[in-house]
Design a protein around this motif. Sequence first.
Motif, mmCIF file in Angstrom:
data_model
loop_
_atom_site.group_PDB
_atom_site.id
_atom_site.type_symbol
_atom_site.label_atom_id
_atom_site.label_comp_id
_atom_site.label_asym_id
_atom_site.label_seq_id
_atom_site.Cartn_x
_atom_site.Cartn_y
_atom_site.Cartn_z
ATOM 1 N N LEU A 1 0.729 -1.298 0.130
ATOM 2 C CA LEU A 1 0.114 0.169 0.389
ATOM 3 C C LEU A 1 0.550 1.151 0.135
ATOM 4 O O LEU A 1 0.881 2.004 -1.430
ATOM 5 N N LEU A 2 2.219 1.270 1.175
ATOM 6 C CA LEU A 2 2.801 2.475 0.591
ATOM 7 C C LEU A 2 3.560 2.733 -0.029
ATOM 8 O O LEU A 2 3.670 3.579 -0.821
ATOM 9 N N PRO A 3 4.377 1.760 -0.612
ATOM 10 C CA PRO A 3 4.811 2.202 -2.098
ATOM 11 C C PRO A 3 3.777 2.440 -3.482
ATOM 12 O O PRO A 3 4.492 3.231 -4.046
ATOM 13 N N PHE B 1 11.656 5.222 -8.642
ATOM 14 C CA PHE B 1 12.218 3.328 -8.271
ATOM 15 C C PHE B 1 13.642 3.637 -7.576
ATOM 16 O O PHE B 1 13.397 2.690 -6.380
ATOM 17 N N GLY B 2 14.215 4.665 -7.509
ATOM 18 C CA GLY B 2 15.900 4.877 -6.706
ATOM 19 C C GLY B 2 15.569 4.665 -5.115
ATOM 20 O O GLY B 2 15.840 4.205 -4.407
ATOM 21 N N ILE B 3 14.404 5.847 -4.778
ATOM 22 C CA ILE B 3 13.882 6.067 -3.395
ATOM 23 C C ILE B 3 13.488 5.119 -3.243
ATOM 24 O O ILE B 3 13.557 4.115 -2.061
ATOM 25 N N SER C 1 1.469 9.530 -5.738
ATOM 26 C CA SER C 1 1.796 10.478 -5.369
ATOM 27 C C SER C 1 2.839 11.238 -5.849
ATOM 28 O O SER C 1 2.998 12.413 -6.198
ATOM 29 N N SER C 2 3.755 10.635 -5.735
ATOM 30 C CA SER C 2 5.420 11.237 -6.727
ATOM 31 C C SER C 2 5.332 11.666 -7.625
ATOM 32 O O SER C 2 5.399 12.423 -8.204
ATOM 33 N N ILE C 3 4.702 10.571 -8.899
ATOM 34 C CA ILE C 3 4.664 10.586 -10.768
ATOM 35 C C ILE C 3 3.878 12.107 -10.326
ATOM 36 O O ILE C 3 4.059 13.012 -11.705
ATOM 37 N N SER C 4 2.679 11.710 -9.651
ATOM 38 C CA SER C 4 1.821 13.422 -10.263
ATOM 39 C C SER C 4 2.309 14.726 -9.716
ATOM 40 O O SER C 4 2.209 15.624 -10.039
ATOM 41 N N TRP C 5 3.119 15.048 -8.272
ATOM 42 C CA TRP C 5 3.687 15.664 -8.314
ATOM 43 C C TRP C 5 4.708 15.793 -9.253
ATOM 44 O O TRP C 5 4.707 17.362 -9.477
ATOM 45 N N ARG C 6 5.525 15.390 -8.951
ATOM 46 C CA ARG C 6 7.210 16.123 -10.070
ATOM 47 C C ARG C 6 6.490 16.000 -11.406
ATOM 48 O O ARG C 6 6.905 16.218 -12.107
#
Length: 73
Positions: free
Chosen positions: A15-17, A44-46, A23-28
């Motif tokens: 769930l968290l990944p 994916f590195g993070i 969220s990260s792709i949509s934000w950045r």
Amino acid sequence: MNEKTKFSFVILFVLLPIIFIISSISWRFFIVGKNLLAVIIDVFGILGIYYIFVSLLFSFVSIKKMSLRDIEL
């Protein structure tokens, strides 16, 4: 594994990944406007570092709760 451990596993490893990726792709990419390839590589590195840390944490907590009676021969 009991129900609490299974629930923790699903939250930490599934769930968290997924929430982080979305969220990260949509934000950045969509809001900040960075290059999609750079965003995916960063995400994916993070996430890889996160999985290593959570796997170690999950295994140490599981081993700590285990007793010698749980080991079957």
